[in-house]
Design an enzyme around this catalytic site. Structure first.
Site, PDB file in Angstrom:
ATOM      1  N   ILE A 246       0.809  -1.225   0.000  1.00  0.00           N
ATOM      2  CA  ILE A 246       0.000   0.000   0.000  1.00  0.00           C
ATOM      3  C   ILE A 246       0.840   1.271   0.000  1.00  0.00           C
ATOM      4  O   ILE A 246       0.301   2.371  -0.124  1.00  0.00           O
ATOM      5  CB  ILE A 246      -0.950   0.033   1.214  1.00  0.00           C
ATOM      6  CG1 ILE A 246      -0.178  -0.146   2.530  1.00  0.00           C
ATOM      7  CG2 ILE A 246      -2.034  -1.024   1.070  1.00  0.00           C
ATOM      8  CD1 ILE A 246      -1.039  -0.028   3.777  1.00  0.00           C
TER       9      ILE A 246
ATOM     10  N   TYR B 171      12.147   4.658   3.272  1.00  0.00           N
ATOM     11  CA  TYR B 171      12.225   3.758   4.422  1.00  0.00           C
ATOM     12  C   TYR B 171      12.016   2.310   4.037  1.00  0.00           C
ATOM     13  O   TYR B 171      12.454   1.407   4.723  1.00  0.00           O
ATOM     14  CB  TYR B 171      11.148   4.149   5.444  1.00  0.00           C
ATOM     15  CG  TYR B 171       9.768   4.216   4.836  1.00  0.00           C
ATOM     16  CD1 TYR B 171       9.025   3.061   4.614  1.00  0.00           C
ATOM     17  CD2 TYR B 171       9.223   5.425   4.433  1.00  0.00           C
ATOM     18  CE1 TYR B 171       7.780   3.112   4.021  1.00  0.00           C
ATOM     19  CE2 TYR B 171       7.975   5.491   3.848  1.00  0.00           C
ATOM     20  CZ  TYR B 171       7.260   4.342   3.649  1.00  0.00           C
ATOM     21  OH  TYR B 171       6.025   4.383   3.040  1.00  0.00           O
ATOM     22  N   GLY B 172      11.294   2.041   2.946  1.00  0.00           N
ATOM     23  CA  GLY B 172      10.964   0.672   2.573  1.00  0.00           C
ATOM     24  C   GLY B 172       9.551   0.568   2.031  1.00  0.00           C
ATOM     25  O   GLY B 172       9.055   1.493   1.388  1.00  0.00           O
TER      26      GLY B 172
ATOM     27  N   ASP C 200       8.163  16.916  12.987  1.00  0.00           N
ATOM     28  CA  ASP C 200       8.023  16.668  11.549  1.00  0.00           C
ATOM     29  C   ASP C 200       6.557  16.498  11.164  1.00  0.00           C
ATOM     30  O   ASP C 200       6.208  15.602  10.404  1.00  0.00           O
ATOM     31  CB  ASP C 200       8.838  15.439  11.131  1.00  0.00           C
ATOM     32  CG  ASP C 200       9.042  15.370   9.611  1.00  0.00           C
ATOM     33  OD1 ASP C 200       8.911  16.415   8.942  1.00  0.00           O
ATOM     34  OD2 ASP C 200       9.316  14.271   9.098  1.00  0.00           O
TER      35      ASP C 200
END
Length: 374
Positions: free
Chosen positions: A38, A43-44, A158
């Site tokens: 999804i 990060y992956g 963030d």
């Protein structure tokens, strides 16, 4: 879709099964059955899955080669250390961290979160209409989650639309705590890394001020609020100085008494050197917005952080106050300790610290000794 595959080298680890998603191998616990990928990023890859033991849908994030980059490894470790303590409806829940097959040499980390449908960035850029009720509910939930974090002296640092997850019921959860810090962290180390995506970065960060606090998150909320109202970023700066120019052009040139927080003389001179600007009133930028929304936005996007509205004050503002009652005034029961981690730690020590975090989800592994360097 998730495709079952044979394990690498044909060696199957006990308690694991193997899937390929977006040409990436997932070695996951057998109780999780992946559905489909999804999302993906630096990060992956994230996939939706079902926990067969609970029949609950979850999101599994695979962080590939988690220790290859020390800064990224630190971010993952901080998120693990922080989310273990946090329990709030408007903060994403880390439900599990999978046990690696080999504690001394594992490279990939699998994090299991609550499954959400989308994020606020996707909603803002979509063609879906957003009513005042939508904006009000999103901002209320964001402030509510942020008050919980600030009550534990945690700065998210963030906040941006992509880090606010949304489901079909318009429930909102704050995610991505890799840059989070406690306010107890030494400020001298605070500024040593990239802090807050530029478009949502408060003036005191852009001006490299050594001392900052929870008001940086309120500025980010204001930028997100404006983006909800206008369906585009308010301050889409191309670099740091351009970002400051956009802010001053919109808020107007600042009087001397509003520059006292700038502890860097060179930075103060730069702000004073900018061409004079009358500013643009938010009611003109967002003519269809609720006047109460405009009033709250104006109290968030204040150049001087000492004069910016606090999260508690914002929750009492008439724009969202109708959604508040005593049940929503939740504070953190556990004050999280200092999240600062020695920046010079090697990969082996970070791996050991991450293993200790994983044991909180899998106490059955606590009998295994960790030998650094073996």
């Amino acid at each position: 879709m998730a495709t079952p595959v044979e394990p690498p080298n044909g060696v199957r680890s006990i308690g694991k099964h193997y899937y390929s998603m977006w040409q990436t191998l997932f070695e996951i616990d057998t109780k999780y059955v992946p559905i489909k990928p999804i999302g993906r990023g630096a990060y992956g890859i994230v996939c939706s899955s079902i926990n067969r033991e609970t029949n609950e849908k979850v999101a599994i994030k695979k962080i590939h080669n988690a220790f290859e980059n020390s800064i990224d490894a630190m971010r993952t470790l901080r998120e693990l250390k922080l989310l273990r303590h946090l329990r709030h409806e408007n903060v994403i829940r880390l439900k599990d961290v999978m046990m690696p097959v080999n504690k001394r040499s594992f490279k990939d980390v699998y994090l299991v979160y609550e499954l959400m449908d989308t994020d606020l960035h996707q909603i803002i850029k979509s063609s879906q209409s957003l009513s005042n009720d939508h904006c009000q509910y999103f901002i209320f939930q964001l402030l509510r989650g942020l008050k919980y974090l600030h009550s534990a002296n945690i700065l998210h640092r963030d906040l941006k639309p992509g880090n606010l997850l949304i489901n079909a019921n318009c429930d909102l959860k704050i995610c991505d705590f890799g840059l989070a810090r406690t306010s107890a962290t030494k400020t001298g180390q605070f500024m040593t890394e990239y802090v807050v995506t530029r478009w949502y970065r408060a003036p005191e960060l852009l001006l490299s001020c050594d001392n900052y606090g929870t008001s940086i998150d309120i500025w980010s909320v204001g930028c997100i609020f404006a983006e909800l109202l206008g369906r585009k970023p308010l301050f889409p700066g191309t670099e740091c100085l351009n970002q400051l120019k956009l802010i001053v052009n919109t808020l107007g040139s600042q009087r001397e008494e509003n520059l006292g927080f700038i502890d860097n003389p060179k930075a103060r001179r730069y702000i004073q050197s900018l061409p004079y600007s009358h500013g643009a009133h938010f009611s003109r930028l967002y003519p269809n917005a609720d006047p109460l929304a405009i009033d709250l936005l104006g109290k968030m996007l204040v150049f001087d952080p000492t004069k910016r509205i606090s999260v508690s004050e914002a929750l009492r503002h008439p724009y969202v106050a109708a959604l508040c009652d005593g049940r929503f005034d939740v504070t953190a029961e556990v004050e999280v300790g200092d999240l600062e981690i020695d920046e010079d730690l090697g990969a082996e020590m970070i791996r050991e610290m991450m293993w200790k975090e994983i044991l909180h989800y899998h106490p059955e592994g606590s009998g295994i000794e960790f030998e650094v360097g073996v």
